[in-house]
Design an enzyme around this catalytic site. Structure first.
Site, PDB file in Angstrom:
ATOM      1  N   ASP A  14       0.798  -1.250   0.000  1.00  0.00           N
ATOM      2  CA  ASP A  14       0.000   0.000   0.000  1.00  0.00           C
ATOM      3  C   ASP A  14       0.826   1.294   0.000  1.00  0.00           C
ATOM      4  O   ASP A  14       0.498   2.227   0.747  1.00  0.00           O
ATOM      5  CB  ASP A  14      -0.953   0.004   1.204  1.00  0.00           C
ATOM      6  CG  ASP A  14      -1.909  -1.173   1.235  1.00  0.00           C
ATOM      7  OD1 ASP A  14      -1.827  -2.036   0.351  1.00  0.00           O
ATOM      8  OD2 ASP A  14      -2.741  -1.225   2.155  1.00  0.00           O
ATOM      9  N   LYS A  92      -6.986  -5.227  -2.670  1.00  0.00           N
ATOM     10  CA  LYS A  92      -7.682  -5.705  -1.462  1.00  0.00           C
ATOM     11  C   LYS A  92      -8.621  -4.634  -0.921  1.00  0.00           C
ATOM     12  O   LYS A  92      -8.478  -3.444  -1.249  1.00  0.00           O
ATOM     13  CB  LYS A  92      -6.659  -6.090  -0.396  1.00  0.00           C
ATOM     14  CG  LYS A  92      -5.825  -4.905   0.019  1.00  0.00           C
ATOM     15  CD  LYS A  92      -4.727  -5.332   0.954  1.00  0.00           C
ATOM     16  CE  LYS A  92      -3.957  -4.132   1.436  1.00  0.00           C
ATOM     17  NZ  LYS A  92      -4.797  -3.105   2.104  1.00  0.00           N
ATOM     18  N   CYS A 133      -2.057  -2.581   7.768  1.00  0.00           N
ATOM     19  CA  CYS A 133      -1.954  -3.555   6.677  1.00  0.00           C
ATOM     20  C   CYS A 133      -0.624  -4.293   6.661  1.00  0.00           C
ATOM     21  O   CYS A 133      -0.583  -5.458   6.260  1.00  0.00           O
ATOM     22  CB  CYS A 133      -2.250  -2.863   5.350  1.00  0.00           C
ATOM     23  SG  CYS A 133      -3.996  -2.377   5.260  1.00  0.00           S
TER      24      CYS A 133
HETATM   25  C1  VGL Z   1      -4.722   0.763   5.907  1.00  0.00           C
HETATM   26  C2  VGL Z   1      -6.178   1.747   7.392  1.00  0.00           C
HETATM   27  C3  VGL Z   1      -7.216   1.593   6.514  1.00  0.00           C
HETATM   28  C4  VGL Z   1      -3.323   0.338   5.577  1.00  0.00           C
HETATM   29  C5  VGL Z   1      -5.760   0.594   5.005  1.00  0.00           C
HETATM   30  O1  VGL Z   1      -2.988   0.206   4.380  1.00  0.00           O
HETATM   31  O2  VGL Z   1      -2.530   0.122   6.515  1.00  0.00           O
HETATM   32  N1  VGL Z   1      -4.946   1.332   7.096  1.00  0.00           N
HETATM   33  N2  VGL Z   1      -6.993   1.021   5.315  1.00  0.00           N
END
Ligand code: VGL
Ligand code: ZN
Length: 185
Positions: A14, A92, A133
């Site tokens: 991410d 995801k 994540c």
């Molecule tokens: C994430 C919070 C909400 C992440 C994703 O990528 O860590 N954190 N969605």
């Protein structure tokens, strides 16, 4: 006798605009991971990444400000990430009832099967965010039988509470995940 050498895979979680400074759900130092990951990439033959990839409305947005909406600029990779080296992207959190914290919950392709089919036995986890994540993905990797490493200078936390990132690292260590510095990879 030939010694079996575990194939090393690099997983980039991410590294998207919304999780970097200026983004809606930024890890305050999220952009610091980019040059570290860019250097690590050349040490791996298998390089994969995940993207948080939410629909416009999702139960996930009851907990978080809307972020990484599919096809939005905030969902793009950080512009300096060497994306041309990424062999497969896993999406995801794609459903409207789907948090999708772990990259192993990707819906476009089964990441566990993909990595196993490439012979990956050791997985090095990097990216954003340490406390969500990265943690969820590393925990799943360990459960699925990968020898799992988290590269501490290649991850960064949101830190809703100031020590969330540190706590996450400790939880991962307690789950037999090895913390390494990028200089040790
Ligand atoms: C994430 C919070 C909400 C992440 C994703 O990528 O860590 N954190 N969605
Ligand atoms: Zn999300």
């Amino acid at each position: 006798m030939k010694v079996e050498q575990g194939m090393k895979g690099l997983l980039i979680i991410d590294v998207q605009n919304d999780f970097c400074p200026g983004g809606i759900l930024a890890a305050p130092e999220g952009d610091h991971v980019v040059p570290v990951i860019n250097r690590l990439i050349d040490k791996f033959t298998i390089v994969v990444a995940s993207k948080d990839w939410h629909p416009r409305t999702s139960v996930h947005f009851q907990h978080w400000p809307p972020h990484c909406v599919q096809n939005s600029q905030g969902a793009e990779f950080h512009p300096e990430l060497r994306t041309e080296k990424i062999q497969q992207v896993f999406l995801k959190g794609t459903g409207d009832k789907d948090d999708g914290y772990s990259a192993f919950e990707a819906t476009n392709l089964d990441m566990n099967e993909y990595l196993k089919s490439k012979g990956v036995t050791e997985l090095y986890v990097t990216g954003l965010a340490t406390d969500y994540c990265v943690k969820a993905s590393a925990m799943d990797a360990a459960k699925k039988g990968f020898r799992t490493f988290v590269v501490t200078d290649a991850v960064s936390a949101v830190n809703v509470k100031p020590d969330d990132g540190q706590q996450a690292l400790e939880e991962m260590q307690a789950a037999a995940i090895t913390l390494v510095d990028s200089s040790q990879v």
